[in-house]
Write a protein that holds these residues in place. Sequence first.
Motif, PDB file in Angstrom:
ATOM      1  N   THR A   1       0.842  -1.210   0.000  1.00 31.24           N
ATOM      2  CA  THR A   1       0.000   0.000   0.000  1.00 31.24           C
ATOM      3  C   THR A   1       0.875   1.257   0.000  1.00 31.24           C
ATOM      4  O   THR A   1       0.609   2.224  -0.710  1.00 31.24           O
ATOM      5  CB  THR A   1      -0.915   0.016   1.253  1.00 31.24           C
ATOM      6  OG1 THR A   1      -1.772  -1.118   1.182  1.00 31.24           O
ATOM      7  CG2 THR A   1      -1.758   1.273   1.322  1.00 31.24           C
ATOM      8  N   LEU A   2       1.946   1.210   0.783  1.00 28.51           N
ATOM      9  CA  LEU A   2       2.832   2.372   0.871  1.00 28.51           C
ATOM     10  C   LEU A   2       3.719   2.525  -0.360  1.00 28.51           C
ATOM     11  O   LEU A   2       3.803   3.602  -0.943  1.00 28.51           O
ATOM     12  CB  LEU A   2       3.732   2.240   2.104  1.00 28.51           C
ATOM     13  CG  LEU A   2       3.160   2.688   3.430  1.00 28.51           C
ATOM     14  CD1 LEU A   2       4.001   2.155   4.575  1.00 28.51           C
ATOM     15  CD2 LEU A   2       3.085   4.199   3.507  1.00 28.51           C
TER      16      LEU A   2
ATOM     17  N   ALA B   1       1.857   5.124  -3.177  1.00 28.18           N
ATOM     18  CA  ALA B   1       3.196   5.182  -3.786  1.00 28.18           C
ATOM     19  C   ALA B   1       3.483   6.550  -4.400  1.00 28.18           C
ATOM     20  O   ALA B   1       4.639   6.987  -4.434  1.00 28.18           O
ATOM     21  CB  ALA B   1       3.333   4.101  -4.848  1.00 28.18           C
ATOM     22  N   TRP B   2       2.425   7.245  -4.841  1.00 24.50           N
ATOM     23  CA  TRP B   2       2.654   8.566  -5.439  1.00 24.50           C
ATOM     24  C   TRP B   2       3.196   9.566  -4.427  1.00 24.50           C
ATOM     25  O   TRP B   2       3.872  10.518  -4.773  1.00 24.50           O
ATOM     26  CB  TRP B   2       1.362   9.108  -6.081  1.00 24.50           C
ATOM     27  CG  TRP B   2       1.060   8.359  -7.336  1.00 24.50           C
ATOM     28  CD1 TRP B   2       0.138   7.365  -7.492  1.00 24.50           C
ATOM     29  CD2 TRP B   2       1.728   8.491  -8.593  1.00 24.50           C
ATOM     30  NE1 TRP B   2       0.183   6.874  -8.768  1.00 24.50           N
ATOM     31  CE2 TRP B   2       1.145   7.550  -9.474  1.00 24.50           C
ATOM     32  CE3 TRP B   2       2.751   9.299  -9.065  1.00 24.50           C
ATOM     33  CZ2 TRP B   2       1.558   7.397 -10.804  1.00 24.50           C
ATOM     34  CZ3 TRP B   2       3.177   9.156 -10.379  1.00 24.50           C
ATOM     35  CH2 TRP B   2       2.576   8.211 -11.223  1.00 24.50           C
ATOM     36  N   LEU B   3       2.903   9.305  -3.161  1.00 16.38           N
ATOM     37  CA  LEU B   3       3.436  10.204  -2.128  1.00 16.38           C
ATOM     38  C   LEU B   3       4.961  10.159  -2.107  1.00 16.38           C
ATOM     39  O   LEU B   3       5.620  11.129  -1.747  1.00 16.38           O
ATOM     40  CB  LEU B   3       2.891   9.803  -0.747  1.00 16.38           C
ATOM     41  CG  LEU B   3       1.378   9.842  -0.554  1.00 16.38           C
ATOM     42  CD1 LEU B   3       1.022   9.460   0.863  1.00 16.38           C
ATOM     43  CD2 LEU B   3       0.824  11.229  -0.876  1.00 16.38           C
TER      44      LEU B   3
ATOM     45  N   LEU C   1      -5.818  11.575  -2.857  1.00 15.00           N
ATOM     46  CA  LEU C   1      -4.501  12.190  -2.691  1.00 15.00           C
ATOM     47  C   LEU C   1      -4.557  13.718  -2.795  1.00 15.00           C
ATOM     48  O   LEU C   1      -3.825  14.414  -2.088  1.00 15.00           O
ATOM     49  CB  LEU C   1      -3.521  11.627  -3.722  1.00 15.00           C
ATOM     50  CG  LEU C   1      -3.212  10.128  -3.563  1.00 15.00           C
ATOM     51  CD1 LEU C   1      -2.242   9.676  -4.646  1.00 15.00           C
ATOM     52  CD2 LEU C   1      -2.652   9.816  -2.199  1.00 15.00           C
ATOM     53  N   GLY C   2      -5.421  14.232  -3.666  1.00 19.89           N
ATOM     54  CA  GLY C   2      -5.545  15.681  -3.817  1.00 19.89           C
ATOM     55  C   GLY C   2      -6.069  16.323  -2.548  1.00 19.89           C
ATOM     56  O   GLY C   2      -5.562  17.366  -2.093  1.00 19.89           O
TER      57      GLY C   2
ATOM     58  N   ALA D   1       1.247   9.486   5.136  1.00 22.42           N
ATOM     59  CA  ALA D   1       1.519   8.169   4.548  1.00 22.42           C
ATOM     60  C   ALA D   1       1.533   7.091   5.631  1.00 22.42           C
ATOM     61  O   ALA D   1       0.902   6.038   5.490  1.00 22.42           O
ATOM     62  CB  ALA D   1       2.859   8.198   3.809  1.00 22.42           C
ATOM     63  N   ARG D   2       2.228   7.382   6.724  1.00 18.85           N
ATOM     64  CA  ARG D   2       2.324   6.377   7.800  1.00 18.85           C
ATOM     65  C   ARG D   2       0.950   6.089   8.395  1.00 18.85           C
ATOM     66  O   ARG D   2       0.577   4.949   8.626  1.00 18.85           O
ATOM     67  CB  ARG D   2       3.274   6.896   8.888  1.00 18.85           C
ATOM     68  CG  ARG D   2       3.710   5.866   9.895  1.00 18.85           C
ATOM     69  CD  ARG D   2       4.452   6.508  11.050  1.00 18.85           C
ATOM     70  NE  ARG D   2       3.666   7.547  11.702  1.00 18.85           N
ATOM     71  CZ  ARG D   2       2.658   7.314  12.539  1.00 18.85           C
ATOM     72  NH1 ARG D   2       2.321   6.080  12.824  1.00 18.85           N
ATOM     73  NH2 ARG D   2       1.979   8.304  13.082  1.00 18.85           N
TER      74      ARG D   2
END
Lengths: 609, 241
Positions: free
Chosen positions: A295-296, A302-304, A544-545, A518-519
């Motif tokens: 997932t991360l 992943a985009w983060l 994400l936006g 993210a975490r």
Amino acid sequence: MPSGRGSLILGLVIVVGALFVLSAVAMAQSGAEKAMSVEYRDIPGLGSRNIIWVIAQQHLLLAGFVLGVPIFAWVCELVGWKTKDPRYDKLAKEFTKLLTSAYATTALFGGILLFLLIGFYPKLMAYLTDIFFPSFIVYCILFLLETATLYLYWYGWDAMQGNKKGFHLVLGFLLNIFAFFIMIVPNAWATFQASPVVIAEGTAIEKAWAATWNPTWWPVNIHRLIANVVLGGFICGAYAGIRYLLAGSREEREHYDWMGYVGNFIGVFGMLPLPFAGYWLMREIYQYNQQMGITLMGGFLAWLFILQAMLIGVLFLGANYYFWMGITHRIPGAEHQYRKPILAMLIVLMVCLGVWMTPHSLVASLEEARKMGGTHHPLLGVFGVMSAKMTVSNLMILVTFMSFIMYWRAGKQETATWARLAKAVMGALLILAGIAVIILGVWGYFVPAIIRINYFSVAQVLIVLFIMLTFTPLTALLMKSAKTTAEMIWGQMPVRAGYCLVSNAVMVILLMSLMGYARSSSRVHWHIYGVMRDTSEYAYSPALGYAAAFMSLNTFVFCLLVAFIFWVATMGDKGKHEPGKPISRSEPVDVPGGMAPAMAGGAPRVHER
Amino acid sequence: MKGPLATAAVILVGMYVVLKFVLPLFTAPLPASLIYLYLALTLSAILIFYTISGESLNAFMGPITRFLTGEGQVGMARTARMLVLILFPLLVGWQTYTRLVPSDQPPVENRTIHPAPPGEFVGLSNPYPKTPENIAVGKGLYAAFCSPCHGANFDGKGPASVGFNPPPANFRDPGTIAQLQESYLFWRIKKGGVGLPVEAMPWRSAMPRWEFELSDEWIWKIIMGEYDGAGQSPRTWEEEE
């Protein structure tokens, strides 16, 4: 310092209040049972999750600053004591002044967070209290000790000079010890939510201890400890940058130029090991749970990490840019001498950043994807995996370290007989290290993942550390006997240097907001991963936006908060000489060679013009 | 034309030409997103380099300042300045229009290629030993069921692959199965494209759902055959003895 004292009293009141609330939650069994019937509360329109998001992030950022600053404030004080250079003591005191004013606000946000968590998530908090109650008590005791120590450390600064300095240093050391434990105890609560360890049998202390020592606890502890130093360093740098821009006199410009340098130096030196710590944390998460790891690193979060690459890249560039501007502006005549090395380092940094920012799956239209044969580019797609990312991050660390070494050596001529040999050896080692890091990175594509993770990546890190640990003392030895060919002039930096320091701080805050999200989001729809499911209406990951907008909001609010706190803290300085006043120009101070001058910007002494 | 500004312009244009026209002579064209990214980095490098010292900053910004203020410009230079000041906003406007105008093209995708697997597939390990016999069986099954799309050479270039966009995965690419654990492949083969989770929207995968045709034993052996045939190893947390 009435504002500082008032802040500390407020902090104590909040701690006592928190202690009372915690005791009430734990002891009133009937009340807890009643609370269990209500799982969630909300504030319609605002949303409980949004409110917690903002408050928790502000608390974490403030806490990062408050726990990071004492580390280097104490180191500065120690250096000042050892070298007998009063500049360090004054700087340490100025850092501590910022710390005291931020301390109460941190406690205030901690208290607000606690009240809101109990109100919004009663079931979750009752469960966590049941598991962690013994550590809640430990935390409260630590908080009292930390507050008392900080009180003595700050208010006793002037009184404990001279032969009492040793005792003051012990206080600073204790302050850091308590701060470290204050950080790792709540880390246990947060990491438990991501990687819980629950034992059915045992005493309350045994249960709490098992839950505390969960798989991601130490990786987060180490990562946060380093990140706090980075945050503290860059925020102090930004403070100095703003004071530099506002400086009305030459003395002020000189002082805040120097303080900005030290802030950047601390931030950079904290930043160098940070990617290693981050890599270890991600490895532990992936090993703990494949689903969370994917997932991360491969899934929707992943985009983060592409955004993270961009922010870290800007930070590396900003830090190097500041070093380079320092060479060209503070050291007369250095511009032409260092132009080519700077260009070479800039090109390496940019190529590395390009590789780091290249995603594995590219953003492409249908037509573009068809031409590429998928969303992986046949040639550049290889940049998208960890082997490439680890390689370039190590190279960027090497380049940044060399920027610092170059700055340190600028304007000086080595006089040691072995200087030529030492420089040749260092040059050869640097080239070999770069080649070795690249070879290991390329080789990493052709071996099983576990070999790459366990050996190649570790070897890359060790190579870079070897360079740093050999070059630093070697350069210190060289500089000890070097003669100054061009004196360093403080207060000559252009306006953009001040903005660069502010930009570095903003990047770090954004980074911490980003990775905090993210975490936290990697738990997806679990309050406690695999143990307690989120059944609220917010049991989904925000787009994400939307998340990016909140990260920006959090960064903006934190910057406002810090600006306000520092403004309040420095209100009393107007018209005073302490502690921002630099040493009189008629009092040049000789400083022995070694690391201290490096920290002071490479100047062997405070030069008179 | 000399000076830092001209050098910067040449570097930027050169970079664009290489990325857009030269690189595709040797490999697949780059998507616009990547070209813009690399150009932005190049521009950043130029700005950083020319603003490090006051001298280089003046040399770089001088012509820009003089152009914008129109200081000392007469004749052709004056006309050229007017043209640029008129054409540049028009160019920006045209770019903005072309980006925003409604079109029948689907939006640019940032598809999640490797979404997280469901909980029931996490932590599974291949129950069959990695023996030459099992690998051979796996490769045989792969040849029968998988190679039409993923290719006899495990490179994603099977005879049916030309019919798919996006194309079938290339297992030889170190960025595909080498990054994943065996349990992940087990999930993907068993559930196929229709079993992708929400985060993998817009679910553009033609991978069949093999759970009705292939037994678990066959799937595990196919996975073994795939890794062996592609010359890759699955991601593990223990080293093989």
